[in-house]
Design an enzyme around this catalytic site. Sequence first.
Site, short mmCIF file in Angstrom:
data_model
loop_
_atom_site.label_atom_id
_atom_site.label_comp_id
_atom_site.label_asym_id
_atom_site.label_seq_id
_atom_site.Cartn_x
_atom_site.Cartn_y
_atom_site.Cartn_z
N MET A 194 0.84 -1.20 0.00
CA MET A 194 0.00 0.00 0.00
C MET A 194 0.87 1.26 0.00
O MET A 194 0.40 2.35 0.34
CB MET A 194 -0.93 -0.01 1.21
CG MET A 194 -1.92 -1.17 1.14
SD MET A 194 -3.40 -0.90 2.11
CE MET A 194 -2.69 -0.79 3.74
N ALA A 252 3.98 4.05 0.87
CA ALA A 252 4.72 4.59 2.03
C ALA A 252 5.81 3.57 2.37
O ALA A 252 5.91 3.07 3.50
CB ALA A 252 3.80 4.88 3.21
N LEU A 253 6.60 3.28 1.36
CA LEU A 253 7.53 2.14 1.44
C LEU A 253 8.66 2.38 2.44
O LEU A 253 9.11 3.51 2.64
CB LEU A 253 8.12 1.86 0.05
CG LEU A 253 7.10 1.50 -1.03
CD1 LEU A 253 7.82 1.19 -2.34
CD2 LEU A 253 6.22 0.32 -0.61
N HIS A 254 9.09 1.30 3.05
CA HIS A 254 10.23 1.33 3.97
C HIS A 254 11.08 0.09 3.68
O HIS A 254 10.75 -0.72 2.79
CB HIS A 254 9.73 1.38 5.43
CG HIS A 254 8.71 0.34 5.76
ND1 HIS A 254 8.99 -1.01 5.81
CD2 HIS A 254 7.38 0.45 6.02
CE1 HIS A 254 7.91 -1.67 6.11
NE2 HIS A 254 6.90 -0.83 6.23
N HIS A 282 9.43 -3.35 3.24
CA HIS A 282 8.89 -3.64 1.91
C HIS A 282 10.02 -4.04 0.95
O HIS A 282 9.89 -4.98 0.17
CB HIS A 282 8.20 -2.40 1.32
CG HIS A 282 6.96 -1.96 2.03
ND1 HIS A 282 6.86 -0.75 2.68
CD2 HIS A 282 5.76 -2.56 2.19
CE1 HIS A 282 5.65 -0.61 3.19
NE2 HIS A 282 4.95 -1.70 2.91
N GLN A 341 -10.24 -2.52 2.69
CA GLN A 341 -9.71 -3.23 3.84
C GLN A 341 -9.58 -2.35 5.08
O GLN A 341 -9.09 -2.79 6.11
CB GLN A 341 -8.38 -3.92 3.51
CG GLN A 341 -7.20 -2.99 3.33
CD GLN A 341 -5.99 -3.75 2.82
OE1 GLN A 341 -5.98 -4.21 1.68
NE2 GLN A 341 -4.98 -3.90 3.64
N LYS A 347 5.15 -10.18 9.19
CA LYS A 347 4.68 -9.23 10.21
C LYS A 347 3.15 -9.27 10.26
O LYS A 347 2.54 -9.20 11.31
CB LYS A 347 5.13 -7.81 9.89
CG LYS A 347 4.66 -6.82 10.96
CD LYS A 347 5.12 -5.42 10.68
CE LYS A 347 4.13 -4.64 9.86
NZ LYS A 347 2.91 -4.26 10.59
P1 AMP Z 1 1.57 -2.89 3.47
O1 AMP Z 1 2.09 -1.85 2.54
O2 AMP Z 1 1.60 -2.50 4.90
O3 AMP Z 1 0.26 -3.47 3.01
O4 AMP Z 1 2.61 -4.08 3.38
C1 AMP Z 1 2.94 -4.68 2.14
C2 AMP Z 1 3.71 -5.94 2.42
O5 AMP Z 1 4.89 -5.63 3.15
C3 AMP Z 1 2.92 -6.94 3.29
O6 AMP Z 1 3.16 -8.25 2.79
C4 AMP Z 1 3.52 -6.74 4.65
O7 AMP Z 1 3.41 -7.87 5.48
C5 AMP Z 1 4.96 -6.46 4.29
N1 AMP Z 1 5.64 -5.75 5.39
C6 AMP Z 1 5.22 -4.63 6.02
N2 AMP Z 1 6.08 -4.31 7.01
C7 AMP Z 1 7.06 -5.24 7.00
C8 AMP Z 1 8.23 -5.45 7.78
N3 AMP Z 1 8.57 -4.65 8.79
N4 AMP Z 1 9.02 -6.52 7.49
C9 AMP Z 1 8.69 -7.36 6.46
N5 AMP Z 1 7.59 -7.20 5.68
C10 AMP Z 1 6.79 -6.16 5.95
#
Ligand code: AMP
Length: 282
Positions: free
Chosen positions: A30, A32-34, A37, A61, A149
Amino acid sequence: MEIISSRNHLLEWRSSLKAKNEGLTFVPTMGALHQGHLSLIHQGLASNNQILASIFINPLQFNNPQDLNQYPKTPELDLDLLKKTACNAVYMPQYQDVYSEPIPHLFEFGALESSFEGNFRPGHFQGVAKVLYRLFSDVQPQEVILGLKDYQQYMVVKELSRRFFPHIKIEGAPTLRDEQGLAMSSRNQRLSPPEYLQAVKVAKAINQAGIGQKTQTFAEWKKGIVQLCSTLPDISVEYLELANPSTLGIVADWPKNQAAILLVAFYAGQTRLIDNVFLAEM
Ligand code: AMP
């Protein structure tokens, strides 16, 4: 890196890969990548496939409209980060690219979706299933990498895949933490400095569950955590439970014959965070 911003463009790009007989690994996000990701993209390198990431904030969601409105959006930074990785393309669809065609299924995940996150975020996993149903159908990946996570999400998606996309391999990637031990999350950007420090204290305590396992019952250990949280003014815990990692059924005490997963959700101020720790049987 190719930037794909419509469904038609995605379908064309996908056909061109097929024509070249290239495999595809997909990393949905979604934005706001870190670094968490990016670690998923890095894991994708092992397959020698092309790697496609997606960035789409899926309104379906979010059970809480305020959470949706406040969800961080940093598309330019996201693209800069992705360009420095092995990612071959990024799909940034609009709402109509995902939802103009109806999703032809009702999803039933039973206990996997009704406990923990499902209990506190009604409709959340139905929203996750809908967006991923459309994305998996259009992207047609051989492999999808998800973060552990979001363990319950990982389990729900494995079930979605088992039922509707049995040829897709769903891979879990370990949780990446910042230097203080807090699980990286796009939502961490919303924490004030005091909220951040308190969230770190919770994360550190939770991650020491393995030590508690050796000396206390789970109930005693949990009482200690609840006590700690009562001294942290911005923290409120929603759930802190041990579960069977395959069924997500609650387990009453530390694992004896089978591994368990400790699942937690808590608020730091207005920001809701989740984390988990795997515990081996003793
Ligand atoms: P999101 O953008 O929060 O929907 O996350 C996208 C993907 O990145 C999902 O599969 C999350 O589980 C994964 N993710 C988010 N934070 C972390 C993290 N700290 N370590 C590993 N994977 C992550």
